[in-house]
Design a protein around this motif. Sequence first.
Motif, short mmCIF file in Angstrom:
data_model
loop_
_atom_site.label_atom_id
_atom_site.label_comp_id
_atom_site.label_asym_id
_atom_site.label_seq_id
_atom_site.Cartn_x
_atom_site.Cartn_y
_atom_site.Cartn_z
N SER A 1 18.22 69.29 43.68
CA SER A 1 17.84 67.96 43.19
C SER A 1 17.50 68.12 41.77
O SER A 1 16.50 68.87 41.47
N LYS A 2 17.94 67.37 40.84
CA LYS A 2 17.77 67.08 39.23
C LYS A 2 17.89 65.87 38.88
O LYS A 2 18.60 65.14 39.59
N HIS A 3 17.26 65.84 37.61
CA HIS A 3 17.62 64.48 36.69
C HIS A 3 18.98 64.52 36.34
O HIS A 3 19.88 65.55 36.20
N PRO A 4 19.72 63.25 36.62
CA PRO A 4 21.18 63.28 36.13
C PRO A 4 21.58 63.75 34.91
O PRO A 4 22.67 64.56 34.85
N ASP A 5 20.67 63.85 33.86
CA ASP A 5 21.22 64.76 32.63
C ASP A 5 21.06 66.03 32.67
O ASP A 5 21.70 66.70 31.81
N SER A 6 20.66 66.63 33.74
CA SER A 6 20.62 68.25 33.84
C SER A 6 21.94 68.55 34.41
O SER A 6 22.27 69.74 34.67
N ASP B 1 10.31 66.29 35.32
CA ASP B 1 9.61 67.45 35.19
C ASP B 1 10.21 68.57 35.94
O ASP B 1 9.79 69.71 35.76
N TRP B 2 10.95 68.30 36.83
CA TRP B 2 11.44 69.32 37.98
C TRP B 2 12.85 69.69 38.27
O TRP B 2 13.53 68.74 38.20
N ASN C 1 10.85 74.00 40.17
CA ASN C 1 10.98 74.67 38.71
C ASN C 1 10.58 73.78 38.07
O ASN C 1 11.33 72.82 37.70
N PRO C 2 9.56 73.90 37.21
CA PRO C 2 9.43 73.25 35.88
C PRO C 2 10.59 73.18 34.96
O PRO C 2 11.22 74.16 34.62
N SER C 3 10.95 71.86 34.42
CA SER C 3 12.35 71.64 33.73
C SER C 3 12.03 70.37 32.83
O SER C 3 11.12 69.44 33.13
N THR C 4 12.81 70.01 32.13
CA THR C 4 13.02 68.90 31.62
C THR C 4 14.56 68.17 31.59
O THR C 4 15.23 68.98 31.90
#
Length: 285
Positions: free
Chosen positions: A152-157, A224-225, A252-255
């Motif tokens: 699972s991630k933000h759509p922009d990732s 954030d993840w 996992n921390p991310s943007t």
Amino acid sequence: MAGEGKPRRIGIIGFGHLGRYLTRKVQVEGQLHGLQLAFVWNSNQEKMEGKVQKELQLESLSELAQRRADLVVEVAHPQIAKEYGEEILKHADFMVGSPTAFAEQGVDAKCREAARRHGHTLYVPSGALWGAEDIQKMADRGTLKALKVTMSKHPDSFKLEGYLQELKERRRGERTVLYEGPVRSLCPLAPNNVNTMAAAAVAAHSLGFDRVQCCLVADPSLLDWHVVDIEVSGPVDEASGHQFTVKSTRRNPSTPGAVTGAATYASFWSSVLNCKGHGGKLFLC
């Protein structure tokens, strides 16, 4: 392998965020680990200007053999393994950072055979796959019954192809299950995003790309993840009738927009340090 006391020469294919990180690690810490930078290649060479010495920039992958690398690390695109995997394995060990390439059975077979024939190791890094060695051990023993990986991630990732990209854009403002099914069918639709799932299919070799299940989720609340959920099913105990199961969640921390989460960079560096030559076979590192 490099001879005793001789630095192990590392070639890096790809100079995105992960490629830059690994290049810098070899430049700064390589001597501590007996490593030396052999070359860096990127499809856009301008990105290397001021960051990689000119003499270390490889202009064409056709000139790779001249750099005498002991290990070539791909962190660019699965197309590299598809087009150059066999050639690289003639001259060096090869760490494939984009194992979605192996969803194509012909690529998998050719690279494994090239490793066997030339005595070089075909490495697959575990990356964001938590518990990869445990999964592989169960596959080795024949006790692995099922495996599912949910990312699972933000759509922009996400960098997607075909109908998955259309679905993501159409449902951008809401949590959306983009895909659920076998790993093999997903790989060509998200070649840069599902390497964790491909690594799972490699580790779970008794199930493979067709029987390892996956779920890809675009979630705009994940600012954030990157979240990876692993569900493992093992044998049923005959006495109790209870089944062995393991469930893990990796946050996992991310943007938003980042393809690779922060902790995965360190995981890749650990994998590079483990690539010391394990013979002519595929090795999970």
